[in-house]
Design an enzyme around this catalytic site. Structure first.
Site, PDB file in Angstrom:
ATOM      1  NE  ARG A  65      -5.442  33.503 -39.201  1.00  0.00           N
ATOM      2  CZ  ARG A  65      -4.775  34.043 -40.238  1.00  0.00           C
ATOM      3  NH1 ARG A  65      -5.168  35.191 -40.755  1.00  0.00           N
ATOM      4  NH2 ARG A  65      -3.727  33.419 -40.739  1.00  0.00           N
ATOM      5  CG  HIS A  69      -2.092  34.891 -35.833  1.00  0.00           C
ATOM      6  ND1 HIS A  69      -1.800  35.233 -37.128  1.00  0.00           N
ATOM      7  CD2 HIS A  69      -2.526  33.614 -35.898  1.00  0.00           C
ATOM      8  CE1 HIS A  69      -2.044  34.215 -37.934  1.00  0.00           C
ATOM      9  NE2 HIS A  69      -2.508  33.226 -37.215  1.00  0.00           N
ATOM     10  CG  ASN A  97       0.169  38.103 -38.377  1.00  0.00           C
ATOM     11  OD1 ASN A  97      -0.723  37.269 -38.184  1.00  0.00           O
ATOM     12  ND2 ASN A  97       1.126  38.344 -37.503  1.00  0.00           N
ATOM     13  CG  HIS A 195      -9.601  26.874 -39.113  1.00  0.00           C
ATOM     14  ND1 HIS A 195      -8.498  26.187 -39.568  1.00  0.00           N
ATOM     15  CD2 HIS A 195      -9.126  28.061 -38.658  1.00  0.00           C
ATOM     16  CE1 HIS A 195      -7.414  26.933 -39.389  1.00  0.00           C
ATOM     17  NE2 HIS A 195      -7.753  28.066 -38.835  1.00  0.00           N
TER      18      HIS A 195
HETATM   19  C1  HEM Z   1      -2.620  24.427 -37.028  1.00  0.00           C
HETATM   20  C2  HEM Z   1      -2.742  25.680 -36.772  1.00  0.00           C
HETATM   21  C3  HEM Z   1      -3.382  26.685 -37.693  1.00  0.00           C
HETATM   22  C4  HEM Z   1      -3.100  26.985 -38.977  1.00  0.00           C
HETATM   23  C5  HEM Z   1      -2.042  26.363 -39.865  1.00  0.00           C
HETATM   24  C6  HEM Z   1      -4.029  28.027 -39.393  1.00  0.00           C
HETATM   25  C7  HEM Z   1      -4.042  28.638 -40.625  1.00  0.00           C
HETATM   26  C8  HEM Z   1      -4.984  29.537 -41.052  1.00  0.00           C
HETATM   27  C9  HEM Z   1      -5.042  30.122 -42.371  1.00  0.00           C
HETATM   28  C10 HEM Z   1      -4.057  29.859 -43.496  1.00  0.00           C
HETATM   29  C11 HEM Z   1      -6.135  30.917 -42.405  1.00  0.00           C
HETATM   30  C12 HEM Z   1      -6.614  31.746 -43.590  1.00  0.00           C
HETATM   31  C13 HEM Z   1      -6.046  33.142 -43.524  1.00  0.00           C
HETATM   32  C14 HEM Z   1      -6.330  33.959 -44.754  1.00  0.00           C
HETATM   33  O1  HEM Z   1      -6.823  33.446 -45.744  1.00  0.00           O
HETATM   34  O2  HEM Z   1      -6.028  35.177 -44.730  1.00  0.00           O
HETATM   35  C15 HEM Z   1      -6.761  30.859 -41.126  1.00  0.00           C
HETATM   36  C16 HEM Z   1      -7.905  31.541 -40.773  1.00  0.00           C
HETATM   37  C17 HEM Z   1      -8.458  31.514 -39.527  1.00  0.00           C
HETATM   38  N1  HEM Z   1      -7.919  30.916 -38.390  1.00  0.00           N
HETATM   39 FE1  HEM Z   1      -6.426  29.588 -38.384  1.00  0.00          FE
HETATM   40  N2  HEM Z   1      -4.836  28.315 -38.329  1.00  0.00           N
HETATM   41  C18 HEM Z   1      -4.480  27.529 -37.279  1.00  0.00           C
HETATM   42  C19 HEM Z   1      -5.016  27.551 -36.019  1.00  0.00           C
HETATM   43  C20 HEM Z   1      -5.977  28.437 -35.603  1.00  0.00           C
HETATM   44  C21 HEM Z   1      -6.351  28.654 -34.226  1.00  0.00           C
HETATM   45  C22 HEM Z   1      -5.699  27.966 -33.033  1.00  0.00           C
HETATM   46  C23 HEM Z   1      -7.340  29.581 -34.226  1.00  0.00           C
HETATM   47  C24 HEM Z   1      -8.084  30.178 -33.069  1.00  0.00           C
HETATM   48  C25 HEM Z   1      -8.264  29.601 -31.926  1.00  0.00           C
HETATM   49  C26 HEM Z   1      -7.590  29.929 -35.607  1.00  0.00           C
HETATM   50  C27 HEM Z   1      -8.571  30.776 -36.041  1.00  0.00           C
HETATM   51  C28 HEM Z   1      -8.767  31.141 -37.362  1.00  0.00           C
HETATM   52  C29 HEM Z   1      -9.934  31.861 -37.823  1.00  0.00           C
HETATM   53  C30 HEM Z   1     -11.141  32.217 -36.995  1.00  0.00           C
HETATM   54  C31 HEM Z   1      -9.715  32.116 -39.191  1.00  0.00           C
HETATM   55  C32 HEM Z   1     -10.617  32.934 -40.117  1.00  0.00           C
HETATM   56  C33 HEM Z   1     -10.203  34.386 -40.000  1.00  0.00           C
HETATM   57  C34 HEM Z   1     -10.979  35.366 -40.846  1.00  0.00           C
HETATM   58  O3  HEM Z   1     -11.918  35.009 -41.534  1.00  0.00           O
HETATM   59  O4  HEM Z   1     -10.589  36.548 -40.808  1.00  0.00           O
HETATM   60  N3  HEM Z   1      -6.723  29.242 -36.401  1.00  0.00           N
HETATM   61  N4  HEM Z   1      -6.032  30.020 -40.301  1.00  0.00           N
END
Ligand code: HEM
Ligand SMILES: *[C@@H]1O[C@H](CO)[C@@H](O)[C@H](O)[C@H]1NC(C)=O
Length: 330
Positions: A65, A69, A97, A195
């Site tokens: 992630r 970002h 963030n 995800h």
């Molecule tokens: C439409 C675009 C996206 C939205 C709206 C989104 C939103 C989110 C949100 C709300 C979370 C949870 C954060 C939390 O609870 O603290 C999350 C987690 C995550 N996102 Fe996304 N995301 C998007 C695209 C992406 C992309 C492009 C990647 C990587 C290529 C990504 C990788 C991740 C990963 C791996 C997590 C888990 C992180 C962890 O467990 O620490 N996301 N995302």
């Protein structure tokens, strides 16, 4: 015509060629960038991530992630990693963030190991690109050759970070945020497949669980989520698996979940379920990746390389930070 000016013209065009070559060299990332200057860069980063993973299996997701970002704000320039200082308003405190992006101490550990091995050589922006690939691979996902040669920013962009794609953004807004960075619908759908690993806090799903719940939510999944993330205070930060089927495996079950109306975030499910045909461009891609993990893996690797190419600083631009949290000489 000819002889008097021929030599200067030839010299000039030679100089121009050299200049163009230098410019294109400067702008080109390459998997071989550190082959001469820091040949074990991948192994060094990998070892630190392997160690971190023992105590914190979620770290793989968190590191993936971070590259997203970083790259979506001023390009892949390590700006995300800068802490607050008199000159810098840290992106880490922007809404998407704050209390959410994690893994920064592990990035510091990778940087420290690389400064030990090859001082002043490997940029923090490249560390994020390497860490993302290594993490996906360790979680069982695809391998790709990481393009390298980025340099680090000396400034951050708080407002840009505030504008990162958010889980309640409309599908059209999300697609536009990706398209404006050169990422097409296939990239958009594939990248969200990250995800398939990691966690999301209850506060990011609660709006779907209200009295009038999101209609694109499987009823059984809805009641489980309502139990785990009740609207009552105190559970905002409780963690859900983004992919409840196989939480820590990088596979294509994220898309299978979406086909069953079990996408966790509104933005996940929106790729399939936005009414009035608005998901016409993305829904078939969700189906394709649910059918074929190989297809997803190929598209994900391609999209990660594209995302990693967003506006890098190269050549003499920026710097190679000694510490990822601060600009040099400050
Ligand atoms: C439409 C675009 C996206 C939205 C709206 C989104 C939103 C989110 C949100 C709300 C979370 C949870 C954060 C939390 O609870 O603290 C999350 C987690 C995550 N996102 Fe996304 N995301 C998007 C695209 C992406 C992309 C492009 C990647 C990587 C290529 C990504 C990788 C991740 C990963 C791996 C997590 C888990 C992180 C962890 O467990 O620490 N996301 N995302
Ligand atoms: C970030 O979160 C902390 C702790 O919840 C909060 O006190 C702070 O105001 C937030 N920062 C910003 C810039 O909103």
């Amino acid at each position: 015509m000819g002889s008097p000016s021929a030599v200067p013209v030839a010299a000039l065009s030679l100089a121009l060629c050299a200049l163009l070559a230098a410019v294109s060299r400067a702008q080109q990332l390459s998997p071989a960038f550190y082959d001469g200057s820091c040949p074990h860069v991948d192994d060094t980063a990998r070892r630190v991530i392997q160690e971190a993973r023992v105590a914190d299996p979620r770290i793989l997701a968190s590191l993936v992630r971070l590259q997203f970002h970083d790259c979506f704000v001023n390009g892949c320039d390590g700006s995300l990693l800068l802490d607050d200082s008199p000159a810098v308003r840290s992106e880490k405190n922007a809404a998407p963030n704050n209390n959410s992006a994690r893994g920064f101490p592990v990035v510091d550990d990778i940087k420290a190991a690389l400064e030990h091995a090859c001082p002043g050589i490997v940029s923090c922006a490249d560390i994020l690109a390497l860490a993302a690939e290594i993490s996906v691979e360790l979680a069982g996902g695809p391998y790709w050759r990481v393009m390298l040669g980025r340099r680090d920013a000396t400034t951050a962009n708080f407002e840009g970070a505030d504008n990162l794609p958010g889980p309640t953004d409309a599908l059209g807004v999300l697609r536009e945020k990706f398209a404006s960075l050169g990422l097409d619908d296939t990239d958009f759908v594939a990248l969200q497949g990250a995800h398939t690993i990691g966690r999301a806090q209850c506060r990011f799903v609660q709006d779907r669980l209200a009295e009038q719940p999101d209609p694109a939510l499987d009823r059984e999944f809805l009641s489980a989520l309502r139990q785990f993330c009740p609207a009552s205070a105190g559970v905002d930060e409780r963690l859900n698996n983004l992919d409840p089927a196989t939480p820590d495996a990088f596979d294509n079950s994220y898309y299978v979940n979406i086909l069953r109306n079990r996408g966790l975030l509104r933005s996940d499910q929106a790729m399939l379920s936005v009414p009035d045909g608005a998901a016409a461009a993305t829904a078939p891609i969700v189906g394709r990746f649910a059918d074929s993990e190989a297809d997803f893996f190929r598209s994900f690797a391609t999209a990660m390389i594209k995302m990693g190419n967003i506006a890098p600083l190269t050549g003499d631009m920026g710097e190679v930070r000694r510490h990822c949290r601060v600009v040099n000489q400050s």
